[in-house]
Design a protein around this motif. Structure first.
Motif, mmCIF file in Angstrom:
data_model
loop_
_atom_site.group_PDB
_atom_site.id
_atom_site.type_symbol
_atom_site.label_atom_id
_atom_site.label_comp_id
_atom_site.label_asym_id
_atom_site.label_seq_id
_atom_site.Cartn_x
_atom_site.Cartn_y
_atom_site.Cartn_z
ATOM 1 N N LYS A 16 0.919 -1.157 -0.143
ATOM 2 C CA LYS A 16 0.256 0.053 -0.166
ATOM 3 C C LYS A 16 1.138 1.332 -0.055
ATOM 4 O O LYS A 16 0.577 2.574 -0.671
ATOM 5 C CB LYS A 16 -0.346 0.023 0.995
ATOM 6 N N LEU A 17 1.810 1.707 1.068
ATOM 7 C CA LEU A 17 2.329 2.332 1.226
ATOM 8 C C LEU A 17 3.545 2.640 -0.155
ATOM 9 O O LEU A 17 3.583 3.684 -0.656
ATOM 10 C CB LEU A 17 3.986 2.073 2.126
ATOM 11 N N ARG A 18 3.970 1.340 -1.203
ATOM 12 C CA ARG A 18 4.989 1.554 -1.835
ATOM 13 C C ARG A 18 4.001 2.088 -3.264
ATOM 14 O O ARG A 18 4.229 2.916 -3.868
ATOM 15 C CB ARG A 18 5.142 0.182 -2.453
ATOM 16 N N LYS A 19 2.948 0.873 -2.872
ATOM 17 C CA LYS A 19 2.131 2.283 -4.433
ATOM 18 C C LYS A 19 1.260 3.575 -4.085
ATOM 19 O O LYS A 19 2.069 4.538 -5.236
ATOM 20 C CB LYS A 19 0.465 1.504 -4.212
ATOM 21 N N GLU A 20 1.553 3.887 -2.731
ATOM 22 C CA GLU A 20 1.230 5.090 -2.876
ATOM 23 C C GLU A 20 2.476 5.954 -3.161
ATOM 24 O O GLU A 20 2.174 7.320 -3.371
ATOM 25 C CB GLU A 20 0.623 5.763 -1.272
ATOM 26 N N LYS A 27 -0.756 0.589 -10.816
ATOM 27 C CA LYS A 27 -1.139 -0.874 -10.156
ATOM 28 C C LYS A 27 -0.542 -1.235 -9.422
ATOM 29 O O LYS A 27 0.415 -0.578 -9.417
ATOM 30 C CB LYS A 27 -1.864 -1.261 -12.192
ATOM 31 N N LEU A 28 -1.603 -1.771 -8.628
ATOM 32 C CA LEU A 28 0.234 -2.546 -8.072
ATOM 33 C C LEU A 28 1.173 -3.310 -8.171
ATOM 34 O O LEU A 28 1.964 -3.636 -7.745
ATOM 35 C CB LEU A 28 -0.823 -3.766 -6.706
ATOM 36 N N GLY A 29 0.827 -3.653 -9.095
ATOM 37 C CA GLY A 29 1.482 -4.907 -9.849
ATOM 38 C C GLY A 29 3.348 -4.195 -10.667
ATOM 39 O O GLY A 29 3.718 -4.311 -10.493
ATOM 40 N N ASP A 30 2.731 -2.352 -10.645
ATOM 41 C CA ASP A 30 4.177 -1.365 -10.982
ATOM 42 C C ASP A 30 5.174 -1.861 -9.426
ATOM 43 O O ASP A 30 6.261 -1.249 -9.723
ATOM 44 C CB ASP A 30 3.729 -0.417 -10.800
ATOM 45 N N VAL A 31 4.567 -2.427 -8.312
ATOM 46 C CA VAL A 31 5.168 -2.054 -7.169
ATOM 47 C C VAL A 31 5.514 -3.026 -6.627
ATOM 48 O O VAL A 31 6.182 -3.195 -5.249
ATOM 49 C CB VAL A 31 4.798 -1.053 -6.343
ATOM 50 N N MET A 32 5.307 -4.254 -7.013
ATOM 51 C CA MET A 32 5.466 -6.177 -6.866
ATOM 52 C C MET A 32 6.987 -5.572 -7.355
ATOM 53 O O MET A 32 7.010 -5.827 -8.957
ATOM 54 C CB MET A 32 4.740 -6.769 -7.037
ATOM 55 N N LEU A 33 7.696 -6.083 -6.447
ATOM 56 C CA LEU A 33 9.326 -7.440 -7.480
ATOM 57 C C LEU A 33 9.556 -8.224 -7.193
ATOM 58 O O LEU A 33 8.227 -9.504 -6.876
ATOM 59 C CB LEU A 33 10.688 -6.137 -6.023
ATOM 60 N N GLU A 34 9.830 -9.075 -8.208
ATOM 61 C CA GLU A 34 10.040 -10.140 -9.144
ATOM 62 C C GLU A 34 10.490 -11.118 -7.656
ATOM 63 O O GLU A 34 12.050 -9.965 -6.917
ATOM 64 C CB GLU A 34 10.855 -10.579 -9.873
ATOM 65 N N GLY A 35 10.361 -11.917 -7.303
ATOM 66 C CA GLY A 35 10.979 -12.398 -5.889
ATOM 67 C C GLY A 35 10.455 -11.617 -4.699
ATOM 68 O O GLY A 35 11.625 -12.148 -3.317
ATOM 69 N N GLY A 52 6.831 3.156 7.406
ATOM 70 C CA GLY A 52 7.658 3.286 6.551
ATOM 71 C C GLY A 52 7.609 2.260 5.757
ATOM 72 O O GLY A 52 7.764 1.223 6.609
ATOM 73 N N VAL A 53 8.698 2.377 4.539
ATOM 74 C CA VAL A 53 8.935 0.522 4.328
ATOM 75 C C VAL A 53 10.504 0.426 3.685
ATOM 76 O O VAL A 53 10.811 1.771 3.355
ATOM 77 C CB VAL A 53 7.895 0.010 3.430
ATOM 78 N N LEU A 54 11.048 -0.650 4.248
ATOM 79 C CA LEU A 54 11.793 -1.343 3.314
ATOM 80 C C LEU A 54 11.933 -2.269 3.050
ATOM 81 O O LEU A 54 11.836 -3.516 4.264
ATOM 82 C CB LEU A 54 13.553 -0.581 4.469
ATOM 83 N N THR A 64 20.390 -5.566 -1.210
ATOM 84 C CA THR A 64 19.640 -4.757 -2.297
ATOM 85 C C THR A 64 18.558 -4.240 -1.254
ATOM 86 O O THR A 64 17.628 -4.504 -1.319
ATOM 87 C CB THR A 64 20.084 -4.488 -3.843
ATOM 88 N N ILE A 65 19.019 -2.539 -1.334
ATOM 89 C CA ILE A 65 17.148 -2.111 -0.886
ATOM 90 C C ILE A 65 16.895 -1.527 -1.969
ATOM 91 O O ILE A 65 17.292 -1.073 -2.714
ATOM 92 C CB ILE A 65 18.210 -0.643 0.236
ATOM 93 N N HIS A 66 15.064 -2.533 -2.020
ATOM 94 C CA HIS A 66 14.517 -1.944 -2.838
ATOM 95 C C HIS A 66 12.782 -1.136 -1.891
ATOM 96 O O HIS A 66 12.827 -1.772 -1.253
ATOM 97 C CB HIS A 66 13.647 -3.002 -3.783
ATOM 98 N N PHE A 67 12.125 0.225 -2.914
ATOM 99 C CA PHE A 67 11.319 0.284 -2.402
ATOM 100 C C PHE A 67 11.546 0.641 -0.908
ATOM 101 O O PHE A 67 10.747 0.735 0.437
ATOM 102 C CB PHE A 67 9.703 -0.584 -2.507
ATOM 103 N N PHE A 68 12.240 1.328 -0.512
ATOM 104 C CA PHE A 68 12.187 2.606 0.751
ATOM 105 C C PHE A 68 12.002 3.077 1.089
ATOM 106 O O PHE A 68 12.413 4.844 -0.690
ATOM 107 C CB PHE A 68 13.743 2.620 1.606
ATOM 108 N N ALA A 69 10.477 3.532 1.668
ATOM 109 C CA ALA A 69 10.055 5.273 0.921
ATOM 110 C C ALA A 69 9.230 5.353 3.004
ATOM 111 O O ALA A 69 8.795 4.386 3.657
ATOM 112 C CB ALA A 69 8.961 4.856 0.900
#
Length: 138
Positions: A16-20, A27-35, A52-54, A64-69
């Motif tokens: 949710k926060l990633r998408k925001e 779309k939600l799929g835009d912020v989903m990582l493979e794996g 906050g998310v990391l 590797t850090i992805h989607f740190f927000a």
């Protein structure tokens, strides 16, 4: 005053926060990582709300850090630094040697303040790395 805490969570708790932050019109799929389900995720909470998310993906001895927000109302209150500290402790516990991230050039101060070394720039993004060989975070 915000009272928040951090815990390791399932991938879906971060979406949710990633998408925001990263794809408000997408779309939600835009912020989903493979794996995503094999990755490690941390969330900072203010009550029941994720502020906050990391997400970390491991590759051999590097993470590797992805989607740190951090949600806009929670920014500049130490949430991002606390998430990063938590991630460093986690990576250190698993004997990871490097923590890597690609982040916007405008965030250079944050990453360097937290011990990361600036690497090459690719457009608006810059690579940062932190050697954990002698990491003193505890």
């Amino acid at each position: 005053m915000m009272e928040w805490y951090i815990e390791q969570v399932f991938a879906a708790r971060t979406w949710k926060l990633r998408k925001e932050i990263f794809a408000p019109e997408g779309k939600l799929g835009d912020v989903m990582l493979e794996g995503d389900f094999e990755a490690t995720h941390f969330a900072a909470y203010d009550g029941n709300e994720v502020v906050g998310v990391l997400s970390l993906i491991c590759s051999t001895d590097s993470y590797t850090i992805h989607f740190f927000a951090v949600a806009p109302p929670a920014r500049l209150r130490g949430v991002g630094t606390a998430l990063l500290h938590y991630a460093r402790l986690f990576v250190g516990a698993f004997k990871g040697k490097y923590l890597l991230v690609d982040a916007p050039h405008e965030q250079q101060y944050f990453w360097e303040k937290n011990g990361f070394v600036s690497g090459k720039q690719n457009g608006a993004m810059r690579s940062y790395s932190l050697s954990l060989a002698n990491d003193s975070v505890s």
